[in-house]
Design an enzyme around this catalytic site. Structure first.
Site, PDB file in Angstrom:
ATOM      1  N   HIS A  16      -7.946   2.833   3.574  1.00 19.48           N
ATOM      2  CA  HIS A  16      -7.658   3.825   4.637  1.00 19.48           C
ATOM      3  C   HIS A  16      -9.134   3.794   5.363  1.00 19.48           C
ATOM      4  CE1 HIS A  16      -3.962   4.768   3.028  1.00 19.48           C
ATOM      5  NE2 HIS A  16      -3.572   5.538   4.071  1.00 19.48           N
ATOM      6  N   CYS A  59     -11.348   2.796  -0.772  1.00 14.94           N
ATOM      7  CA  CYS A  59      -9.986   3.041  -0.370  1.00 14.94           C
ATOM      8  C   CYS A  59      -9.730   2.330   0.953  1.00 14.94           C
ATOM      9  CB  CYS A  59      -9.824   4.754  -0.024  1.00 14.94           C
ATOM     10  SG  CYS A  59      -8.384   5.176   0.707  1.00 14.94           S
ATOM     11  N   ASP A  87       0.884  -1.213   0.055  1.00 15.30           N
ATOM     12  CA  ASP A  87      -0.026  -0.023  -0.056  1.00 15.30           C
ATOM     13  C   ASP A  87       0.784   1.236  -0.095  1.00 15.30           C
ATOM     14  OD1 ASP A  87      -2.541   1.315   0.142  1.00 15.30           O
ATOM     15  OD2 ASP A  87      -1.690   2.023   2.193  1.00 15.30           O
ATOM     16  N   SER A  88       0.223   2.270  -0.346  1.00 18.34           N
ATOM     17  CA  SER A  88       1.095   3.393  -0.260  1.00 18.34           C
ATOM     18  C   SER A  88       1.472   3.914   1.037  1.00 18.34           C
ATOM     19  CB  SER A  88       0.176   4.752  -0.810  1.00 18.34           C
ATOM     20  OG  SER A  88      -1.053   4.626  -0.145  1.00 18.34           O
ATOM     21  N   GLU A 143      -4.063   9.526   8.046  1.00 20.66           N
ATOM     22  CA  GLU A 143      -2.639   9.148   8.097  1.00 20.66           C
ATOM     23  C   GLU A 143      -2.089  10.143   9.267  1.00 20.66           C
ATOM     24  OE1 GLU A 143      -0.047   8.005   5.255  1.00 20.66           O
ATOM     25  OE2 GLU A 143      -1.523   6.431   4.957  1.00 20.66           O
ATOM     26  N   CYS A 164      -4.187  -1.221  -2.224  1.00 25.37           N
ATOM     27  CA  CYS A 164      -4.567  -0.093  -2.460  1.00 25.37           C
ATOM     28  C   CYS A 164      -5.327   0.403  -3.746  1.00 25.37           C
ATOM     29  CB  CYS A 164      -2.887   0.737  -2.681  1.00 25.37           C
ATOM     30  SG  CYS A 164      -2.925   2.573  -3.012  1.00 25.37           S
TER      31      CYS A 164
HETATM   32  N1  DGL Z   1      -5.159   3.194   0.724  1.00 24.48           N
HETATM   33  C1  DGL Z   1      -5.028   4.007  -0.671  1.00 24.48           C
HETATM   34  C2  DGL Z   1      -6.102   3.529  -1.383  1.00 24.48           C
HETATM   35  O1  DGL Z   1      -6.922   2.441  -1.262  1.00 24.48           O
HETATM   36  C3  DGL Z   1      -4.807   5.287  -0.330  1.00 24.48           C
HETATM   37  C4  DGL Z   1      -4.189   5.912  -1.493  1.00 24.48           C
HETATM   38  C5  DGL Z   1      -3.494   7.234  -1.164  1.00 24.48           C
HETATM   39  O2  DGL Z   1      -2.035   7.055  -0.685  1.00 24.48           O
HETATM   40  O3  DGL Z   1      -3.745   8.227  -1.252  1.00 24.48           O
HETATM   41  O4  DGL Z   1      -6.602   4.059  -2.573  1.00 24.48           O
END
Ligand code: DGL
Length: 277
Positions: free
Chosen positions: A198, A196, A14-15, A162, A77
């Site tokens: 998150h 997403c 993931d990012s 975050e 992600c």
């Molecule tokens: N968890 C990422 C997603 O599902 C977040 C992306 C981000 O870094 O903005 O899109």
């Protein structure tokens, strides 16, 4: 067998932290497998970045995971799945690692969304990148062509989550704004994808602003079941994954900072190491 050959974890990428909400569910479903999580925290968020940048960063991280022994990588992600997965699968994999596989999180979600809607109207909340890619529209059309899909970009949510600022009044303002923005497009939406990884952290807050009776779909359990199913259908891949029940964490940023926040997403203690890109 050398250590390198015997340790073949499944890579989860993931990012930043969001993929941990997926990893948590995957570990429950496949407790015997080894997992290696990589968060590209030094370059997160990806949500507002261009195709080229998301592709370049994702490919670089996937290549690292391959070099660390992973034969199978899950892009946990949505942004990376939307903007990089297809190119990596079609263009890069045949050249860099034809036996390896990279899977995403969008397809497993779109395969089942229609089962949750009676009105035929569904919503997607995601990053600006995921929404503008149109990936959800394209994929849902394949499985449920009769469904009408409405999307809402939520650019402020990943930074708020975050930075552990998602329970204050400022965060509430943006959550309500995005939920209202989605429901204003179509009031009969009855199923919404949290597009997403998150967003499971703010699921209850999102629910608060939705009319009763709307199904909110978190991806973790869907991806976990999908991965288990994939490994059953591909025993040749499963046999290339080692099974010692271990979970290791890597971040491209400061491990101490990562560990603190990661615990919230993973729901258990996390001790990471730094990966130099
Ligand atoms: N968890 C990422 C997603 O599902 C977040 C992306 C981000 O870094 O903005 O899109």
């Amino acid at each position: 067998m050398s250590e390198k050959n015997s340790y073949r974890p499944i890579g989860i990428f993931d990012s930043g932290f969001g993929g941990l909400t997926v990893l948590k569910e995957i570990v429950k479903e496949l407790p015997q497998h080894d997992f290696l999580y990589l968060g590209d925290n030094a370059r997160a968020p990806y949500g507002s970045r261009s195709y080229e940048t998301v592709y370049e960063y994702t490919l670089q991280c996937v290549t690292h995971l391959f070099n660390m022994g992973c034969s199978l990588v899950v892009l946990a992600c949505n942004t990376a799945s939307a903007k990089a997965l297809r190119t990596i699968q079609q263009k890069d994999l045949p050249i860099i690692a034809p036996q390896n596989r990279v899977l995403g999180v969008i397809r497993p979600t779109t395969e089942i969304i229609g089962n949750y809607s009676k009105s035929g109207k569904v919503g997607v909340l995601g990053t600006a990148g995921t929404v503008s890619s149109g990936s959800y529209l394209v994929e849902i059309e394949k499985f449920f062509p009769e469904l009408k899909v409405y999307q809402q970009a939520c650019p402020m949510l990943v930074p708020l989550i975050e930075n552990n600022e998602c329970t204050n009044a400022g965060a509430e303002f943006f959550i309500k704004k995005y939920v209202d923005g989605l429901m204003a497009q179509e009031k009969n939406i009855d199923a919404i994808i949290l597009g997403c990884t998150h967003y499971p952290l703010i699921e209850q807050q999102i629910k608060k602003y939705l009319p009763a009776g709307i199904t909110l779909l978190s991806q973790g359990p869907i991806i976990a079941k999908g991965l288990k199913d994939y490994l059953q259908r591909h025993p040749e891949m499963d046999s290339r994954c080692s099974k010692n029940g271990s979970v290791s964490f890597f971040t491209t940023d400061q491990p101490e900072t990562f560990d603190k926040a990661a615990t919230l997403f993973y729901g258990g203690p996390v001790q990471s190491k730094q990966l130099e890109l």
